[in-house]
Design an enzyme around this catalytic site. Structure first.
Site, PDB file in Angstrom:
ATOM      1  N   ASP A 162     -21.317 -61.896   1.251  1.00 24.13           N
ATOM      2  CA  ASP A 162     -22.656 -62.440   1.532  1.00 24.13           C
ATOM      3  C   ASP A 162     -22.722 -63.774   0.788  1.00 24.13           C
ATOM      4  OD1 ASP A 162     -26.085 -61.280   0.921  1.00 24.13           O
ATOM      5  OD2 ASP A 162     -25.260 -63.262   1.377  1.00 24.13           O
ATOM      6  N   ILE A 163     -22.840 -64.863   1.501  1.00 27.57           N
ATOM      7  CA  ILE A 163     -22.740 -66.208   0.889  1.00 27.57           C
ATOM      8  C   ILE A 163     -23.804 -66.409  -0.178  1.00 27.57           C
ATOM      9  CG2 ILE A 163     -24.238 -67.531   2.470  1.00 27.57           C
ATOM     10  CD1 ILE A 163     -21.958 -69.642   2.575  1.00 27.57           C
ATOM     11  N   ASN A 206     -30.959 -75.610  11.183  1.00 26.56           N
ATOM     12  CA  ASN A 206     -31.295 -76.290  12.446  1.00 26.56           C
ATOM     13  C   ASN A 206     -31.876 -77.650  12.091  1.00 26.56           C
ATOM     14  OD1 ASN A 206     -34.237 -76.084  12.054  1.00 26.56           O
ATOM     15  ND2 ASN A 206     -33.834 -73.901  12.272  1.00 26.56           N
ATOM     16  N   VAL A 258     -27.921 -66.934   8.518  1.00 20.99           N
ATOM     17  CA  VAL A 258     -27.578 -67.323   7.144  1.00 20.99           C
ATOM     18  C   VAL A 258     -28.643 -68.270   6.580  1.00 20.99           C
ATOM     19  CG1 VAL A 258     -26.138 -69.337   7.739  1.00 20.99           C
ATOM     20  CG2 VAL A 258     -25.639 -68.005   5.679  1.00 20.99           C
ATOM     21  N   ASP A 259     -29.283 -69.024   7.460  1.00 23.71           N
ATOM     22  CA  ASP A 259     -30.370 -69.936   7.041  1.00 23.71           C
ATOM     23  C   ASP A 259     -31.498 -69.119   6.398  1.00 23.71           C
ATOM     24  OD1 ASP A 259     -32.263 -72.491   8.913  1.00 23.71           O
ATOM     25  OD2 ASP A 259     -31.920 -72.178   6.769  1.00 23.71           O
ATOM     26  N   SER A 310     -22.287 -72.341  13.348  1.00 27.55           N
ATOM     27  CA  SER A 310     -22.520 -72.276  14.799  1.00 27.55           C
ATOM     28  C   SER A 310     -22.013 -71.009  15.458  1.00 27.55           C
ATOM     29  CB  SER A 310     -21.919 -73.490  15.533  1.00 27.55           C
ATOM     30  OG  SER A 310     -22.708 -74.634  15.311  1.00 27.55           O
ATOM     31  N   GLY A 341     -22.999 -67.972  15.157  1.00 28.90           N
ATOM     32  CA  GLY A 341     -24.004 -66.911  15.353  1.00 28.90           C
ATOM     33  C   GLY A 341     -24.968 -67.270  16.463  1.00 28.90           C
ATOM     34  N   TYR A 360     -26.042 -69.963  17.476  1.00 29.76           N
ATOM     35  CA  TYR A 360     -25.689 -71.146  18.277  1.00 29.76           C
ATOM     36  C   TYR A 360     -24.552 -70.879  19.264  1.00 29.76           C
ATOM     37  CZ  TYR A 360     -28.989 -74.322  16.021  1.00 29.76           C
ATOM     38  OH  TYR A 360     -30.138 -74.965  15.582  1.00 29.76           O
TER      39      TYR A 360
HETATM   40  N1  APR Z   1     -23.495 -64.769   4.383  1.00 27.87           N
HETATM   41  C1  APR Z   1     -22.488 -65.329   5.089  1.00 27.87           C
HETATM   42  N2  APR Z   1     -22.519 -65.508   6.414  1.00 27.87           N
HETATM   43  C2  APR Z   1     -23.614 -65.083   7.069  1.00 27.87           C
HETATM   44  C3  APR Z   1     -24.727 -64.478   6.409  1.00 27.87           C
HETATM   45  C4  APR Z   1     -24.623 -64.329   5.010  1.00 27.87           C
HETATM   46  N3  APR Z   1     -25.617 -63.778   4.289  1.00 27.87           N
HETATM   47  N4  APR Z   1     -25.652 -64.171   7.350  1.00 27.87           N
HETATM   48  C5  APR Z   1     -25.150 -64.537   8.543  1.00 27.87           C
HETATM   49  N5  APR Z   1     -23.932 -65.082   8.386  1.00 27.87           N
HETATM   50  C6  APR Z   1     -22.995 -65.587   9.382  1.00 27.87           C
HETATM   51  C7  APR Z   1     -23.145 -65.033  10.776  1.00 27.87           C
HETATM   52  O1  APR Z   1     -22.520 -63.747  10.887  1.00 27.87           O
HETATM   53  C8  APR Z   1     -22.406 -66.103  11.570  1.00 27.87           C
HETATM   54  O2  APR Z   1     -21.019 -65.794  11.592  1.00 27.87           O
HETATM   55  O3  APR Z   1     -23.223 -66.970   9.530  1.00 27.87           O
HETATM   56  C9  APR Z   1     -22.634 -67.386  10.762  1.00 27.87           C
HETATM   57  C10 APR Z   1     -23.553 -68.396  11.431  1.00 27.87           C
HETATM   58  O4  APR Z   1     -24.561 -67.699  12.133  1.00 27.87           O
HETATM   59  P1  APR Z   1     -26.103 -68.209  12.126  1.00 27.87           P
HETATM   60  O5  APR Z   1     -26.695 -67.960  10.805  1.00 27.87           O
HETATM   61  O6  APR Z   1     -26.757 -67.610  13.315  1.00 27.87           O
HETATM   62  O7  APR Z   1     -26.004 -69.794  12.296  1.00 27.87           O
HETATM   63  P2  APR Z   1     -25.659 -70.664  13.589  1.00 27.87           P
HETATM   64  O8  APR Z   1     -24.877 -69.913  14.601  1.00 27.87           O
HETATM   65  O9  APR Z   1     -25.118 -71.932  13.046  1.00 27.87           O
HETATM   66  O10 APR Z   1     -27.101 -70.926  14.221  1.00 27.87           O
HETATM   67  C11 APR Z   1     -28.009 -71.719  13.493  1.00 27.87           C
HETATM   68  O11 APR Z   1     -29.672 -70.042  13.564  1.00 27.87           O
HETATM   69  O12 APR Z   1     -30.521 -69.125  11.649  1.00 27.87           O
HETATM   70  C12 APR Z   1     -30.760 -70.055  12.627  1.00 27.87           C
HETATM   71  O13 APR Z   1     -32.080 -71.740  11.547  1.00 27.87           O
HETATM   72  C13 APR Z   1     -30.794 -71.438  12.061  1.00 27.87           C
HETATM   73  O14 APR Z   1     -31.568 -72.368  14.102  1.00 27.87           O
HETATM   74  C14 APR Z   1     -30.440 -72.233  13.267  1.00 27.87           C
HETATM   75  C15 APR Z   1     -29.391 -71.369  13.960  1.00 27.87           C
END
Ligand code: APR
Length: 302
Positions: free
Chosen positions: A9-10, A23, A32-33, A116, A118, A120
């Site tokens: 978990d980051i 975003n 993760v945001d 990206s 997740g 995205y």
């Molecule tokens: N620690 C590490 N990695 C994580 C965690 C965590 N706690 N939570 C999620 N992830 C991973 C997901 O499993 C995925 O592999 O982060 C990666 C990116 O996924 P997203 O968080 O959905 O980000 P992204 O695909 O870049 O989409 C960004 O999603 O959360 C919103 O505000 C954000 O609009 C933006 C979009």
């Protein structure tokens, strides 16, 4: 190890900078945001509000607040729209912009999520390859420790064709399938020590010690200690990492390993993956480590 893929978990990572997959508003979201904002506390959003957003492919920095990180580097990856809209270039730019900001803030350790991959919708195998290639390329000329943090192992997938070919190797039961001896069953009687052969082959390859270290996913600062003592024996993982960096064939790699008392063993799943990459002239240790991680094997480097 300059680049390591970890299952974590980051928000719990103890590093100088945590990279957020945000975003363009930088005002939080899910994934993760959302996790980073929850862990950092409300002051993170307060500072984000002063930044005026961030274009896709770029990055901006805030403090880390309640996180175990001095900084959060907010970057915006591309939304996947089929691959024909410059998505890869924007994803490369997001990693590069974040690494540049980490460098500018003297960060020695940085943790990235798989940007990206997740919400995205970027295909996970391509997201991983782009991350590994972009970060790996940066580490060939910079000293930094980077963690590529995978939240769930399912999120970490390599190219399906490669995965299938390696899976075939994993199932192969060889007649030698016995527990691989830690040391070569027949200790090598080398006329060269490991470090002597390493130095000779680095010279033959026209590389510097630092360049070879970086290609082996070793901190270049370690090179002097590796070669200072002729009798010093490396770990098998280190010896294999240098075999990859020197772009050796499996046979040449085995000769190098034997100077350290090891050998490539078909009984070892990890050795089968390394031999596969060497036999196919695939010497990107960061891509090799992604494959090792995908099969639950230890990664190479130090
Ligand atoms: N620690 C590490 N990695 C994580 C965690 C965590 N706690 N939570 C999620 N992830 C991973 C997901 O499993 C995925 O592999 O982060 C990666 C990116 O996924 P997203 O968080 O959905 O980000 P992204 O695909 O870049 O989409 C960004 O999603 O959360 C919103 O505000 C954000 O609009 C933006 C979009």
């Amino acid at each position: 190890m300059p680049l390591q893929i970890v299952l974590h978990d980051i928000t719990t990572m103890n590093v100088d900078a945590i990279v957020n997959a945000a975003n363009e508003s930088l005002l939080g979201g899910g994934g993760v945001d959302g996790a980073i904002h929850r862990a950092a506390g409300p002051d993170l959003l307060k500072e984000c509000r002063t930044l005026g957003g961030c274009p896709t492919g770029q990055a901006k920095t805030t403090k880390g607040y309640r996180l175990n990180a001095r900084y959060v580097i907010h970057t915006v990856g591309p939304i996947w729209r089929g691959g024909g809209r410059g998505e890869r270039d924007l994803l490369v730019s997001a990693y590069r912009s974040s690494l540049s900001l980490a460098l500018a803030h003297d960060c020695r350790t940085v943790a990235f999520p798989l940007i990206s991959s997740g919400a995205y919708g970027y295909p996970r195998d391509q997201a991983l390859k782009t991350a590994v290639d972009t970060i790996g390329d940066f580490l060939l000329s910079h000293d930094m420790t980077v963690y590529l943090v995978i939240f769930d192992r399912a999120a970490c997938c390599i190219d399906s064709g490669l995965f299938d070919r390696l899976s075939g190797l994993m199932d192969v039961q060889t007649e030698q399938d016995r527990p691989a001896p830690d040391r070569a069953s027949r200790p090598a009687q080398p006329d060269e020590s490991f470090s002597q052969m390493l130095l000779r082959k680095i010279g033959e390859a026209g590389m510097t010690g630092a360049q070879c270290c970086r290609k082996a996913n070793f901190s270049s600062e370690l090179f002097p200690s590796l070669c200072s003592d002729v009798r010093r024996q490396p770990s098998k993982s280190a010896a294999m990492a240098f075999a990859v960096a020197l772009e050796l064939s499996p046979e040449e790699a085995d000769v190098l390993l034997r100077t350290a008392g090891f050998s490539l063993s078909p009984a070892s799943r990890s050795d089968r993956i390394v031999s596969f990459f060497l036999a196919h002239h695939s010497y990107n240790i960061f891509e090799l480590n992604a494959a090792l991680f995908a099969f639950g094997q230890d990664q190479l480097g130090g």
